[in-house]
Every structure is written in C-alpha cells, then in structure tokens.
Design a protein around this motif. Structure first.
Motif, PDB file in Angstrom:
ATOM      1  N   UNK A 157       0.829  -1.211   0.000  1.00 51.92           N
ATOM      2  CA  UNK A 157       0.000   0.000   0.000  1.00 51.92           C
ATOM      3  C   UNK A 157       0.866   1.266   0.000  1.00 51.92           C
ATOM      4  N   UNK A 158       1.909   1.269   0.834  1.00 55.05           N
ATOM      5  CA  UNK A 158       2.772   2.447   0.920  1.00 55.05           C
ATOM      6  C   UNK A 158       3.590   2.621  -0.357  1.00 55.05           C
ATOM      7  N   UNK A 159       4.042   1.519  -0.927  1.00 58.55           N
ATOM      8  CA  UNK A 159       4.778   1.606  -2.191  1.00 58.55           C
ATOM      9  C   UNK A 159       3.902   2.226  -3.275  1.00 58.55           C
ATOM     10  N   UNK A 160       2.655   1.777  -3.347  1.00 63.32           N
ATOM     11  CA  UNK A 160       1.731   2.300  -4.359  1.00 63.32           C
ATOM     12  C   UNK A 160       1.508   3.795  -4.146  1.00 63.32           C
ATOM     13  N   UNK A 161       1.343   4.207  -2.879  1.00 59.79           N
ATOM     14  CA  UNK A 161       1.142   5.628  -2.577  1.00 59.79           C
ATOM     15  C   UNK A 161       2.346   6.451  -3.023  1.00 59.79           C
ATOM     16  N   UNK A 162       3.544   5.940  -2.818  1.00 63.63           N
ATOM     17  CA  UNK A 162       4.754   6.667  -3.216  1.00 63.63           C
ATOM     18  C   UNK A 162       4.890   6.750  -4.730  1.00 63.63           C
ATOM     19  N   UNK A 163       4.485   5.688  -5.429  1.00 69.13           N
ATOM     20  CA  UNK A 163       4.489   5.741  -6.888  1.00 69.13           C
ATOM     21  C   UNK A 163       3.544   6.838  -7.384  1.00 69.13           C
ATOM     22  N   UNK A 164       2.360   6.914  -6.791  1.00 66.83           N
ATOM     23  CA  UNK A 164       1.394   7.947  -7.166  1.00 66.83           C
ATOM     24  C   UNK A 164       1.949   9.338  -6.884  1.00 66.83           C
ATOM     25  N   UNK A 165       2.636   9.485  -5.754  1.00 70.37           N
ATOM     26  CA  UNK A 165       3.233  10.773  -5.389  1.00 70.37           C
ATOM     27  C   UNK A 165       4.297  11.182  -6.392  1.00 70.37           C
ATOM     28  N   UNK A 171       9.485  16.954 -10.241  1.00 75.16           N
ATOM     29  CA  UNK A 171      10.885  16.822  -9.831  1.00 75.16           C
ATOM     30  C   UNK A 171      11.283  15.371  -9.602  1.00 75.16           C
ATOM     31  N   UNK A 172      10.305  14.486  -9.482  1.00 77.08           N
ATOM     32  CA  UNK A 172      10.629  13.090  -9.182  1.00 77.08           C
ATOM     33  C   UNK A 172      10.047  12.108 -10.189  1.00 77.08           C
ATOM     34  N   UNK A 173       9.477  12.622 -11.265  1.00 77.88           N
ATOM     35  CA  UNK A 173       8.886  11.727 -12.258  1.00 77.88           C
ATOM     36  C   UNK A 173       9.932  10.834 -12.923  1.00 77.88           C
ATOM     37  N   UNK A 174      11.174  11.316 -12.969  1.00 73.24           N
ATOM     38  CA  UNK A 174      12.231  10.518 -13.579  1.00 73.24           C
ATOM     39  C   UNK A 174      12.483   9.227 -12.792  1.00 73.24           C
ATOM     40  N   UNK A 175      12.040   9.193 -11.537  1.00 70.94           N
ATOM     41  CA  UNK A 175      12.232   8.002 -10.715  1.00 70.94           C
ATOM     42  C   UNK A 175      11.274   6.867 -11.098  1.00 70.94           C
ATOM     43  N   UNK A 176      10.258   7.178 -11.887  1.00 72.55           N
ATOM     44  CA  UNK A 176       9.300   6.160 -12.303  1.00 72.55           C
ATOM     45  C   UNK A 176       9.752   5.552 -13.625  1.00 72.55           C
ATOM     46  N   UNK A 177       9.942   4.264 -13.644  1.00 71.12           N
ATOM     47  CA  UNK A 177      10.321   3.572 -14.888  1.00 71.12           C
ATOM     48  C   UNK A 177       9.381   2.384 -15.073  1.00 71.12           C
ATOM     49  N   UNK A 178       9.268   1.896 -16.304  1.00 70.11           N
ATOM     50  CA  UNK A 178       8.428   0.709 -16.527  1.00 70.11           C
ATOM     51  C   UNK A 178       8.840  -0.460 -15.623  1.00 70.11           C
ATOM     52  N   UNK A 179      10.149  -0.567 -15.352  1.00 68.90           N
ATOM     53  CA  UNK A 179      10.636  -1.643 -14.489  1.00 68.90           C
ATOM     54  C   UNK A 179      10.118  -1.477 -13.061  1.00 68.90           C
TER      55      UNK A 179
END
Length: 293
Positions: A157-165, A171-179
């Motif tokens: 649940x917390x991981x999912x919330x952080x992905x949404x954030x 400033x942090x969108x680069x941290x999201x990758x398909x992997x």
C-alpha cells in the motif's frame, strides 16, 4: 512483520527528526575520519523494494561526508563486455581501497532480485549466484572489509502511494520507470525472490539487516544509528591544516569590473517580490486608516 501487513508507525516530529539526524550526521563525519586515518574499508549495501526509501537514506548518510573518500555506486545495466565477465567482476572494481567508504545503491543482489523475477538471467546463473555470493562476501570480510547489508522493507500500500506521489511530482517523475511499475504486478514474485535470497545469503559474517521503511524519516534515523553502532570507530582529532596569515598588499589592482561577464542577479528579483507586497500592505493599511479618520 511481513511487508504486506506492515503497520505504519507514528510519524516522528519534524523538530525531533532534524535534531537527531544532525547529531547522527556529525557522528558519520567522525566515523569517516576514523576510516580515513586507520585505513579501514567499509562497504554498505542498500537493497529493497522500489520506492522503499533507499535513495533518500543514502542522501542523508552522505550529505556531509567527504566525497573524495566516500563514493556511491549505482551501476547501470551491464555492457556487452561485462556480460561476458564473471558476474561479480564489475563490482570488485568498485570496492574501496584503504581509507574509503563505498555505498552500493543496489548491488550484486540485482541477480537475486530483478534479474531473477524479470527473467534477465538463466536458472543456472541464478543458482550459481546463490552459491557464490556467500563465498564472495566471506572473502571480502576475511580480507578486512567491513560489509553491511540493509534491506528496506515497505508495504504494498505504501509503495503504491509513493508511486502515485512521484507521478504527480515533476521533480521526481524521472524516478518512475516501466521496471519500477512492474514491481506492482509482480509483488509476490519479488517477495519469494527476497525470501530465497535471505535463505542463502544471510550468513553470520555478512548478515542482512531489515529496515522498516513505512515512515521514511524513522527509517533514516534507524539505519544511520545502526550503521554507526556496528562500526568500531573512535573520535579522532581531525588533521586540520593551519590557516596562514594573509600577506600585506603588494600593489595589485583588480581590472575594471566592466571587462568581465557577470551572471545576472536573478536573486534580486526575489527581494523585489518581497518588497512589493510589503509596500502594497502599507498602502492598504494607510487607506484603511484614512477611512476610519
């Protein structure tokens, strides 16, 4: 406590967190001075789920450390040449020399995690890794390297919330990758891989330490505190150089400022923005006083 059922602890107050963090960071500076002066070697491995807080913990650990003797290693995908090497070879090249600290932001355990789950290695390569990793780490420890291994644990649940954030933060969108996002659909596969990894590599000479990371601030305090408690450092007097007296002027004259190109004073606009609202507020206050009169 399992990662899927971890309960969120109460948040630390910002004031208490910042005070303790600063104290611990001062201790880290002392620890680094001891490592340098004694010629010790320290390796810290940071592993865990995506968005578990490894990166932010590493930032706080290294914030005030001398980058000349403390390195962060976050190795990219292996090159074609590296793929033909012994698996541990490119990591050996990054190990510390005397008086150095190396922090691996993910490490050779990629093979036991993402490579295993995503099918980037064969079953034979995976089994060979589980056999060789404990041997490799025993050799490091026997040679005098202090090896610390941390696993950052976070609930789904917390991981999912952080992905949404991250998705909402430019400033942090680069941290999201398909992997990273694949880890949502393969949560159980990653859990099994982690359990298998611990079973084979949690050895007495190089044990795993789990960091509960539902609250990032709490996890940073905990991991730094634990790291300091496991390193037998002493507070040594830093070898500070003497600051020489400035010599008397010898007739040097600086060329006119007009001959140089200066960066525009963009910061001045910030002051102007502060002044304008104050002026407007004063005018409004005067107008209100006149109406009352």
């Amino acid at each position: 406590m399992s990662e899927t059922s971890a309960s969120k602890p109460p948040k630390l107050s910002k004031k208490a967190y910042e005070k303790e963090l600063l104290r611990l960071q001062a201790e880290l500076v002392s620890m680094q001075e001891w490592v340098v002066q004694t010629g010790s070697r320290l390796v810290v491995i940071m592993e865990g789920r995506d968005a578990a807080g490894k990166g932010s913990a590493i930032k706080r650990i290294t914030q005030y450390l001398n980058p000349r003797t403390c390195r962060i290693e976050a190795l990219p995908k292996p090159t074609e040449r590296e793929q033909g090497q012994w698996y541990f070879q490119r990591y050996v090249e990054k190990l510390p020399s005397a008086g150095e600290i190396v922090i691996f932001d993910r490490s050779w355990y990629n093979r036991a995690g993402v490579e295993r789950v995503m099918g980037f290695c064969t079953s034979q390569e995976y089994r060979r890794f589980l056999h060789q990793a404990p041997i490799f780490e025993r050799l490091l420890v026997e040679d005098g390297i202090m090896l610390r291994k941390y696993w950052f644990s976070v609930s789904d649940e917390e991981q999912y919330r952080r992905f949404e954030s991250r998705r909402q933060d430019p400033l942090r969108q680069w941290k999201l990758s398909p992997m990273d996002l694949e880890s949502i659909t393969k949560w159980e596969e990653y859990s099994r891989a982690k359990d298998e990894m611990f079973l084979h590599t949690d050895i007495p000479s190089a044990p795993w330490y789990t960091v509960e990371s539902e609250d990032k601030k709490r996890s940073r305090i905990n991991v730094i505190s634990h790291l300091l408690s496991t390193v037998p450092y002493e507070h040594l007097e830093p070898q500070l150089p003497e600051i020489p007296e400035r010599p008397e002027p010898s007739g040097y004259e600086r060329p006119p400022r007009e001959e140089f190109r200066y960066v525009p004073d963009a910061a001045a606009q910030l002051e102007e923005r502060k002044v304008e609202p104050k002026k407007a507020a004063k005018k409004d206050a005067k107008k209100g006083k006149k109406k009352k009169d």
